[in-house]
Design a protein around this motif. Structure first.
Motif, mmCIF file in Angstrom:
data_model
loop_
_atom_site.group_PDB
_atom_site.id
_atom_site.type_symbol
_atom_site.label_atom_id
_atom_site.label_comp_id
_atom_site.label_asym_id
_atom_site.label_seq_id
_atom_site.Cartn_x
_atom_site.Cartn_y
_atom_site.Cartn_z
ATOM 1 N N ARG A 188 0.875 -1.185 0.000
ATOM 2 C CA ARG A 188 0.000 0.000 0.000
ATOM 3 C C ARG A 188 0.906 1.228 0.000
ATOM 4 O O ARG A 188 1.680 1.432 0.928
ATOM 5 N N VAL A 189 0.815 2.006 -1.046
ATOM 6 C CA VAL A 189 1.720 3.146 -1.206
ATOM 7 C C VAL A 189 1.312 4.278 -0.262
ATOM 8 O O VAL A 189 0.136 4.650 -0.191
ATOM 9 N N PHE A 192 9.124 5.546 -4.111
ATOM 10 C CA PHE A 192 7.970 5.369 -3.224
ATOM 11 C C PHE A 192 8.372 4.856 -1.849
ATOM 12 O O PHE A 192 9.458 4.303 -1.652
ATOM 13 N N VAL A 193 7.455 5.043 -0.909
ATOM 14 C CA VAL A 193 7.473 4.380 0.394
ATOM 15 C C VAL A 193 6.088 3.796 0.599
ATOM 16 O O VAL A 193 5.083 4.450 0.287
ATOM 17 N N ALA A 226 4.142 3.378 -9.010
ATOM 18 C CA ALA A 226 3.855 3.775 -7.630
ATOM 19 C C ALA A 226 2.858 4.915 -7.496
ATOM 20 O O ALA A 226 2.484 5.253 -6.367
ATOM 21 N N PHE A 227 2.426 5.522 -8.600
ATOM 22 C CA PHE A 227 1.450 6.608 -8.488
ATOM 23 C C PHE A 227 0.040 6.020 -8.438
ATOM 24 O O PHE A 227 -0.818 6.279 -9.283
ATOM 25 N N ALA A 228 -0.166 5.198 -7.440
ATOM 26 C CA ALA A 228 -1.442 4.512 -7.243
ATOM 27 C C ALA A 228 -1.533 4.107 -5.783
ATOM 28 O O ALA A 228 -0.566 4.229 -5.021
ATOM 29 N N GLU A 229 -2.681 3.602 -5.403
ATOM 30 C CA GLU A 229 -2.862 3.226 -4.007
ATOM 31 C C GLU A 229 -2.129 1.934 -3.641
ATOM 32 O O GLU A 229 -1.758 1.733 -2.480
#
Length: 317
Positions: free
Chosen positions: A30-31, A58-59, A110-113
């Motif tokens: 879960r980003v 991302f984290v 990573a530009f997502a949930e």
């Protein structure tokens, strides 16, 4: 789930994307936060024909995977390797012939949930490293790759061309080697950020021809390349640390005559990057320009493309 989807050089926020199901050996993450970098902007301009969810810095928190990872904050190496090709067998998985690359090549980013990555790609974030700071792990690792490829000494004169997001991190990591370092750029405020850390800075016109042993081009444009090239002494080393959206004209004869070593450089080691963050040997917080929610993702990309802006972060929840 929601995500920023790129197709035919058009970016859109989708709200009906399926939550991915991790295959064997992978984890569902879960980003929490993700950073927009120049590679994302170049993909938007058509640098590579990618279709899917963008983002690779991302984290996140692991929701499905091995027990030791569940509910832990992680960052992830972006190249998912096959494990059996000649590059994987020789310990070079970032050049795997069958790899997918998070948010860049055949793997949603990573530009997502949520995202999926192999568990072997994941690294636990130290407790004393903030989520904002940990978002910089991937670009710090990329900066450290230079030191994996080029032997540096205190006697080396090193030039970094470019004062943007990656240039700032490269300058900070190179400064730790004690080399004779100069960073040149176009933005006085960005250069001031490095000068405050005791790093010598200047403008491109300050560079004297044929006076540096190593130069690093972080600009991704022909002018930056030209500055980095003319700065080198014979038998110098030129490191290219940016992708180029267009064609680059090079005087190949001069490279031969001066016996210049040309090195391409991209991904790097995560463990030392996290150590630098944990020991606060690099400053990343000052590089954050703004936060946007995922719902404001298109506006975030507009901001990231604005002249003078450093790091823009996306908050997923």
């Amino acid at each position: 789930m929601k995500g920023l989807w790129l197709e035919n050089k058009q970016l859109q926020l989708k709200t009906d994307l399926p939550i991915p199901e991790p295959p064997e050996g992978e984890a569902l993450v879960r980003v929490l936060r993700a950073g927009i970098c120049n590679t994302d902007l170049e993909l938007l301009r058509g640098y590579y024909p990618y279709k899917g969810i963008l983002g690779h810095e991302f984290v996140g928190v692991v929701e499905k995977g091995s027990e030791h990872l569940i509910n832990k904050r992680v960052v992830g190496e972006i190249n998912a390797a096959c494990g059996y090709c000649r590059f994987c067998r020789s310990g070079q998985p970032t050049h795997c012939e069958n790899r997918t690359v998070l948010g860049i090549v055949n793997r949603n980013g990573a530009f997502a949930e949520y995202l999926c990555l192999p568990e072997k790609n994941l690294h636990l974030v130290p407790e004393n490293v903030s989520t904002d700071a940990a978002t910089f792990t991937e670009p710090i690792a990329a900066a450290l790759e230079i030191q994996e490829q080029v032997k540096l000494s205190k006697d080396d004169r090193v030039l970094v061309v470019g004062d943007g997001k990656l240039g700032q991190l490269i300058a900070q990591t190179l400064a730790l080697t004690g080399c004779d370092l100069l960073v040149v750029g176009r933005h006085k405020d960005k250069l001031a950020n490095l000068a405050a850390r005791g790093i010598k800075t200047g403008l491109a016109d300050d560079v004297k021809d044929r006076t540096f042993d190593i130069s690093v081009d972080c600009t991704g444009n022909p002018e930056g390349f030209a500055t980095a090239r003319r700065a080198l002494r014979p038998r110098g080393t030129l490191v290219l640390k940016s992708t180029y959206a267009g064609n680059l004209s090079v005087d190949a004869s001069s490279l031969v005559v001066d016996e210049i070593t040309l090195i391409g450089s991209r991904c790097g080691p995560f463990t030392p990057a996290l150590k630098l963050l944990a020991t606060k040997q690099v400053d990343v917080e000052s590089l954050i320009h703004s936060h946007y929610s995922l719902n404001e993702g298109l506006a975030a990309f507009e901001k990231a493309q604005t002249k003078g802006v450093l790091k823009v972060l996306l908050d997923m929840n």
